[in-house]
Design a protein around this motif. Structure first.
Motif, PDB file in Angstrom:
ATOM      1  N   ASN A 159      79.251  36.977 -52.017  1.00  9.90           N
ATOM      2  CA  ASN A 159      77.898  37.420 -51.760  1.00  9.90           C
ATOM      3  C   ASN A 159      76.784  38.270 -52.740  1.00  9.90           C
ATOM      4  O   ASN A 159      76.027  38.989 -52.314  1.00  9.90           O
ATOM      5  N   LEU A 179      68.571  35.042 -48.335  1.00 11.70           N
ATOM      6  CA  LEU A 179      68.643  33.737 -48.734  1.00 11.70           C
ATOM      7  C   LEU A 179      68.138  33.510 -50.079  1.00 11.70           C
ATOM      8  O   LEU A 179      67.119  34.216 -50.305  1.00 11.70           O
ATOM      9  N   GLU A 227      70.416  25.900 -51.338  1.00 11.83           N
ATOM     10  CA  GLU A 227      70.034  26.979 -50.747  1.00 11.83           C
ATOM     11  C   GLU A 227      71.590  27.956 -50.600  1.00 11.83           C
ATOM     12  O   GLU A 227      72.551  27.386 -50.162  1.00 11.83           O
ATOM     13  N   ILE A 228      71.314  29.293 -50.957  1.00 13.51           N
ATOM     14  CA  ILE A 228      72.541  30.225 -50.958  1.00 13.51           C
ATOM     15  C   ILE A 228      72.299  31.068 -49.817  1.00 13.51           C
ATOM     16  O   ILE A 228      70.933  31.715 -49.565  1.00 13.51           O
ATOM     17  N   LEU A 229      73.340  31.258 -48.924  1.00 12.32           N
ATOM     18  CA  LEU A 229      73.193  32.172 -47.678  1.00 12.32           C
ATOM     19  C   LEU A 229      74.477  32.968 -47.822  1.00 12.32           C
ATOM     20  O   LEU A 229      75.255  32.754 -48.570  1.00 12.32           O
ATOM     21  N   ASN A 230      74.642  33.918 -46.772  1.00 10.17           N
ATOM     22  CA  ASN A 230      75.782  34.792 -46.674  1.00 10.17           C
ATOM     23  C   ASN A 230      76.891  34.119 -46.797  1.00 10.17           C
ATOM     24  O   ASN A 230      77.158  33.099 -46.001  1.00 10.17           O
ATOM     25  N   ASN A 231      77.951  34.424 -47.513  1.00  9.92           N
ATOM     26  CA  ASN A 231      79.312  33.889 -47.417  1.00  9.92           C
ATOM     27  C   ASN A 231      79.331  32.551 -47.988  1.00  9.92           C
ATOM     28  O   ASN A 231      80.313  31.704 -47.833  1.00  9.92           O
ATOM     29  N   HIS A 232      78.578  32.268 -48.989  1.00 10.16           N
ATOM     30  CA  HIS A 232      78.493  30.993 -49.777  1.00 10.16           C
ATOM     31  C   HIS A 232      79.818  30.770 -50.595  1.00 10.16           C
ATOM     32  O   HIS A 232      80.452  31.938 -51.142  1.00 10.16           O
ATOM     33  N   VAL A 238      77.100  32.758 -57.996  1.00 11.11           N
ATOM     34  CA  VAL A 238      77.461  33.177 -56.837  1.00 11.11           C
ATOM     35  C   VAL A 238      78.850  33.384 -56.728  1.00 11.11           C
ATOM     36  O   VAL A 238      79.898  32.608 -56.844  1.00 11.11           O
ATOM     37  N   LYS A 266      66.787  30.090 -52.634  1.00 11.28           N
ATOM     38  CA  LYS A 266      66.853  28.903 -53.010  1.00 11.28           C
ATOM     39  C   LYS A 266      66.474  28.468 -54.424  1.00 11.28           C
ATOM     40  O   LYS A 266      65.621  29.272 -55.128  1.00 11.28           O
TER      41      LYS A 266
END
Length: 82
Positions: free
Chosen positions: A71, A20, A31-36, A68, A22
């Motif tokens: 991924n 992740l 926050e940036i997570l997988n598949n954003h 982004v 932030k």
């Protein structure tokens, strides 16, 4: 997993796999997570935080941009000079 690249005008600060990220966006921290979803955002003064399998790292920034896409997270940051 996300592929994160953090660059400053002087050098590449980090490149690798993270869980992740932030960032201090101008409209607030997010926050940036997988598949954003794809996004481009300006950054304001604050803390960039990212988590790898070894732990969390924080970097103080005074501004920059984040992109982004599929991924891959690209951060172009500016820091205070010592």
């Amino acid at each position: 997993m996300l592929t994160l690249t953090i660059i400053s005008p002087e050098k590449t600060l980090f490149q690798g796999q993270v869980e992740l990220v932030k960032v201090p966006g101008v409209m607030g921290e997010f926050e940036i997570l997988n598949n954003h979803a794809p996004i481009i955002s300006a950054l304001q003064r604050g803390t960039v935080e990212y988590a790898t399998s070894e732990g969390r790292t924080m970097i103080e920034v005074i501004g920059g941009f984040v992109e982004v896409l599929k991924n891959e997270v690209s951060l172009c940051i500016e820091q205070d000079t010592p």
